[in-house]
Design a protein around this motif. Structure first.
Motif, short mmCIF file in Angstrom:
data_model
loop_
_atom_site.label_atom_id
_atom_site.label_comp_id
_atom_site.label_asym_id
_atom_site.label_seq_id
_atom_site.Cartn_x
_atom_site.Cartn_y
_atom_site.Cartn_z
N LEU A 38 0.81 -1.22 0.00
CA LEU A 38 0.00 0.00 0.00
C LEU A 38 0.84 1.27 0.00
O LEU A 38 0.35 2.34 -0.35
CB LEU A 38 -0.94 -0.01 1.21
CG LEU A 38 -1.96 -1.13 1.23
CD1 LEU A 38 -2.71 -1.14 2.55
CD2 LEU A 38 -2.94 -1.01 0.06
N ASP A 39 2.09 1.16 0.41
CA ASP A 39 2.98 2.32 0.50
C ASP A 39 4.38 1.92 0.01
O ASP A 39 5.33 1.89 0.78
CB ASP A 39 3.03 2.81 1.96
CG ASP A 39 3.87 4.05 2.15
OD1 ASP A 39 4.10 4.79 1.17
OD2 ASP A 39 4.33 4.28 3.29
N PRO A 40 4.50 1.62 -1.29
CA PRO A 40 5.76 1.08 -1.81
C PRO A 40 6.96 2.03 -1.65
O PRO A 40 8.09 1.58 -1.57
CB PRO A 40 5.47 0.80 -3.28
CG PRO A 40 4.26 1.60 -3.60
CD PRO A 40 3.49 1.74 -2.33
N LYS A 41 6.72 3.32 -1.58
CA LYS A 41 7.82 4.28 -1.41
C LYS A 41 8.13 4.54 0.06
O LYS A 41 9.08 5.25 0.38
CB LYS A 41 7.50 5.59 -2.12
CG LYS A 41 7.42 5.43 -3.63
CD LYS A 41 7.18 6.74 -4.31
CE LYS A 41 7.11 6.52 -5.81
NZ LYS A 41 6.88 7.79 -6.51
N GLY A 42 7.32 3.98 0.96
CA GLY A 42 7.57 4.11 2.39
C GLY A 42 7.47 5.53 2.92
O GLY A 42 8.20 5.90 3.83
N ILE A 43 6.54 6.31 2.37
CA ILE A 43 6.44 7.71 2.77
C ILE A 43 5.37 7.97 3.84
O ILE A 43 5.39 9.02 4.48
CB ILE A 43 6.20 8.64 1.56
CG1 ILE A 43 4.90 8.26 0.83
CG2 ILE A 43 7.37 8.57 0.61
CD1 ILE A 43 4.52 9.21 -0.28
N LEU A 44 4.47 7.03 4.05
CA LEU A 44 3.42 7.21 5.04
C LEU A 44 3.89 6.70 6.40
O LEU A 44 4.28 5.55 6.54
CB LEU A 44 2.14 6.46 4.62
CG LEU A 44 1.56 6.88 3.27
CD1 LEU A 44 0.39 5.98 2.89
CD2 LEU A 44 1.12 8.34 3.31
N ASN A 45 3.87 7.56 7.39
CA ASN A 45 4.31 7.21 8.75
C ASN A 45 5.67 6.53 8.76
O ASN A 45 5.90 5.52 9.41
CB ASN A 45 3.28 6.32 9.44
CG ASN A 45 2.04 7.08 9.79
OD1 ASN A 45 2.10 8.25 10.18
ND2 ASN A 45 0.90 6.44 9.66
N ARG A 46 6.60 7.13 8.05
CA ARG A 46 7.95 6.59 7.89
C ARG A 46 8.59 6.25 9.24
O ARG A 46 8.70 7.09 10.12
CB ARG A 46 8.81 7.61 7.16
CG ARG A 46 10.19 7.13 6.82
CD ARG A 46 10.93 8.19 6.07
NE ARG A 46 10.15 8.66 4.94
CZ ARG A 46 10.54 8.56 3.68
NH1 ARG A 46 11.70 8.03 3.41
NH2 ARG A 46 9.78 8.98 2.71
N GLY A 47 8.97 4.98 9.40
CA GLY A 47 9.69 4.55 10.59
C GLY A 47 8.88 4.49 11.87
O GLY A 47 9.44 4.31 12.93
N LYS A 48 7.57 4.62 11.79
CA LYS A 48 6.77 4.65 13.02
C LYS A 48 6.65 3.27 13.67
O LYS A 48 6.93 3.12 14.84
CB LYS A 48 5.36 5.19 12.72
CG LYS A 48 5.35 6.63 12.33
CD LYS A 48 5.73 7.51 13.48
CE LYS A 48 5.65 8.96 13.09
NZ LYS A 48 5.91 9.84 14.20
#
Length: 51
Positions: A38-48
């Motif tokens: 769902l977030d292949p670029k890892g930009i949503l809630n990065r590292g949470k």
């Protein structure tokens, strides 16, 4: 009381380190797979929750 660590609002940063107590390794792997899909670029809630 028989509830889970995550309740209905998600894990939360304070409970992140205890996720493995309420979810199996298979469930955690599925969570990571869904996050990647769902977030292949890892930009949503990065590292949470997942690094």
């Amino acid at each position: 009381m028989g509830g889970s660590i995550t309740a209905e609002h998600g894990v939360g940063l304070e409970k992140k380190m205890w996720l493995h107590l309420s979810r199996s390794q298979e469930e955690i792997t599925l969570m990571k797979t869904l996050k990647a899909a769902l977030d292949p670029k890892g930009i949503l809630n990065r590292g949470k929750i997942f690094e």
